[in-house]
Design an enzyme around this catalytic site. Structure first.
Site, PDB file in Angstrom:
ATOM      1  N   ASP A  10       0.764  -1.243  -0.164  1.00  0.00           N
ATOM      2  CA  ASP A  10      -0.123  -0.245   0.151  1.00  0.00           C
ATOM      3  C   ASP A  10       0.903   1.616   0.172  1.00  0.00           C
ATOM      4  OD1 ASP A  10      -2.603   1.598   0.180  1.00  0.00           O
ATOM      5  OD2 ASP A  10      -1.842   1.729   2.168  1.00  0.00           O
ATOM      6  N   SER A  11       0.038   2.291  -0.389  1.00  0.00           N
ATOM      7  CA  SER A  11       0.951   3.346  -0.127  1.00  0.00           C
ATOM      8  C   SER A  11       1.468   3.791   1.615  1.00  0.00           C
ATOM      9  CB  SER A  11       0.137   5.053  -0.039  1.00  0.00           C
ATOM     10  OG  SER A  11      -1.186   4.215   0.425  1.00  0.00           O
ATOM     11  N   CYS A  73      -4.473  -1.050  -2.241  1.00  0.00           N
ATOM     12  CA  CYS A  73      -4.530  -0.219  -2.414  1.00  0.00           C
ATOM     13  C   CYS A  73      -5.525   0.411  -3.520  1.00  0.00           C
ATOM     14  CB  CYS A  73      -3.132   1.201  -2.574  1.00  0.00           C
ATOM     15  SG  CYS A  73      -3.125   2.812  -2.732  1.00  0.00           S
ATOM     16  N   GLU A 153      -4.178   8.372   8.981  1.00  0.00           N
ATOM     17  CA  GLU A 153      -2.882   8.215   9.392  1.00  0.00           C
ATOM     18  C   GLU A 153      -1.887   8.537   9.916  1.00  0.00           C
ATOM     19  OE1 GLU A 153       0.293   6.035   7.151  1.00  0.00           O
ATOM     20  OE2 GLU A 153      -1.648   6.440   6.281  1.00  0.00           O
ATOM     21  N   CYS A 185     -10.971   2.735  -0.265  1.00  0.00           N
ATOM     22  CA  CYS A 185      -9.611   3.346   0.659  1.00  0.00           C
ATOM     23  C   CYS A 185      -9.538   2.032   1.561  1.00  0.00           C
ATOM     24  CB  CYS A 185      -9.255   4.369   0.876  1.00  0.00           C
ATOM     25  SG  CYS A 185      -7.820   5.509   1.628  1.00  0.00           S
ATOM     26  N   HIS A 187      -7.475   2.701   4.262  1.00  0.00           N
ATOM     27  CA  HIS A 187      -7.287   3.503   5.433  1.00  0.00           C
ATOM     28  C   HIS A 187      -8.989   4.009   5.600  1.00  0.00           C
ATOM     29  CE1 HIS A 187      -3.911   4.827   3.553  1.00  0.00           C
ATOM     30  NE2 HIS A 187      -3.589   5.172   4.473  1.00  0.00           N
TER      31      HIS A 187
HETATM   32  N1  DGL Z   1      -4.656   3.102   0.884  1.00  0.00           N
HETATM   33  C1  DGL Z   1      -4.810   4.150  -0.304  1.00  0.00           C
HETATM   34  C2  DGL Z   1      -6.130   3.761  -0.849  1.00  0.00           C
HETATM   35  O1  DGL Z   1      -7.185   2.761  -0.897  1.00  0.00           O
HETATM   36  C3  DGL Z   1      -4.780   5.717  -0.098  1.00  0.00           C
HETATM   37  C4  DGL Z   1      -3.964   6.006   0.633  1.00  0.00           C
HETATM   38  C5  DGL Z   1      -3.424   7.293  -0.354  1.00  0.00           C
HETATM   39  O2  DGL Z   1      -3.882   8.619  -0.711  1.00  0.00           O
HETATM   40  O3  DGL Z   1      -2.282   7.384  -0.229  1.00  0.00           O
HETATM   41  O4  DGL Z   1      -6.231   4.229  -1.919  1.00  0.00           O
END
Ligand code: DGL
Length: 268
Positions: A10-11, A73, A153, A185, A187
């Site tokens: 993931d990012s 992600c 985050e 997302c 997150h």
């Molecule tokens: N977790 C990432 C997603 O599912 C998004 C977070 C980011 O913007 O880096 O898109």
């Protein structure tokens, strides 16, 4: 081969919600996780930049002999299509977090579906485009919610600040009349409870982590590559930029103690 790990990236640390769902459903499996904290957030980057980052990370996971890759992600899944993955060995399964959700939505009874995610995910229109290929009887009402991932985050969830931000997004007229809301997302599972409080019980919240974990289970079964070793697996967690804040957040996202190792793939 079946004893090899599952590679997940993931990012940042949001993908740990997916890693957690996979490890709960498939407790024998070993996980190698990579969070690209040096380049976070992906949601505001160009598709090309995200593809370049993802390539380096997938190469890293392949060098650790992963038997399956999970792009945990949405922003990366929206940017890294199958055409782009041609260089990955043919027999290497790659599971993203969009296709399993689109399949799931096509089977569900809801016709008006809300979807929130980063700018990259929403502007790609990948969810409505792919759902339309399966059925024309459903409408996706999407809204970019770029403040949410950095807010989570930073540890801002389950408090009044996060409540105000979430409320402001959910009051947007684009989401009027929805019967379900997809958290597009990785997150967002951390704010699922706050979203539920604001939306009420009548709107179903689709948390992709469990749907994706079930997809991983199916893919492993089909290729007979489940790990049968009974000793509990030792997962490994890498980030491209380490801070103790990331490590604390990682514990919360994974739901267990996590030891992060810094490995910057871009440092020459
Ligand atoms: N977790 C990432 C997603 O599912 C998004 C977070 C980011 O913007 O880096 O898109």
């Amino acid at each position: 081969m079946s004893d090899n790990p599952i590679g997940i990236f993931d990012s940042g640390i949001g993908g740990l919600t997916v890693a957690n769902a996979i490890s709960s459903l498939l407790p024998n499996e070993k996980i190698i996780y990579f969070g690209d904290t040096a380049h976070l957030p992906y949601g505001d980057k160009s598709a090309k930049a995200i593809r370049d980052y993802s390539k380096e990370i997938i190469k890293f996971l392949l060098s650790h002999h992963c038997k399956l890759i999970v792009i945990a992600c949405n922003s990366a899944s929206a940017s890294v299509g199958n055409a782009y993955l041609k260089w990955v060995p043919k027999d290497m399964p790659v599971v993203n977090v969009i296709d399993p959700i689109v399949e799931y939505l096509s089977r569900e009874k809801y016709t008006r579906i809300g979807l929130i995610g980063t700018k990259r995910t929403i502007h790609s229109r990948i969810f409505p485009k792919n759902l339309n290929k399966i059925t024309s009887s459903k409408i996706i009402q999407s809204l970019a919610t770029p403040l949410l991932a950095p807010m989570i985050e930073e540890g801002f969830y389950n408090n009044n600040i996060s409540k105000a931000v979430i409320n402001s997004y959910l009051s947007n007229s684009r989401l009027i009349g929805i019967q379900s809301l997809v958290l597009a997302c990785t997150h967002y599972p951390l704010i699922e409870n706050q979203i539920r409080e604001l939306l009420g019980q009548k709107i179903e919240i689709v948390n992709s982590a469990y749907v994706v974990a079930r997809k991983v289970e199916t893919v492993l079964k089909l290729s007979s590559s489940e790990r049968h070793e009974r000793r509990s697996p030792e997962h490994q967690f890498f980030v491209s930029d380490f801070t103790s804040g990331f490590e604390q957040a990682a514990n919360r996202f994974f739901g267990k103690k996590v030891k992060l190792q810094e490995h910057n793939l871009w440092k020459r």
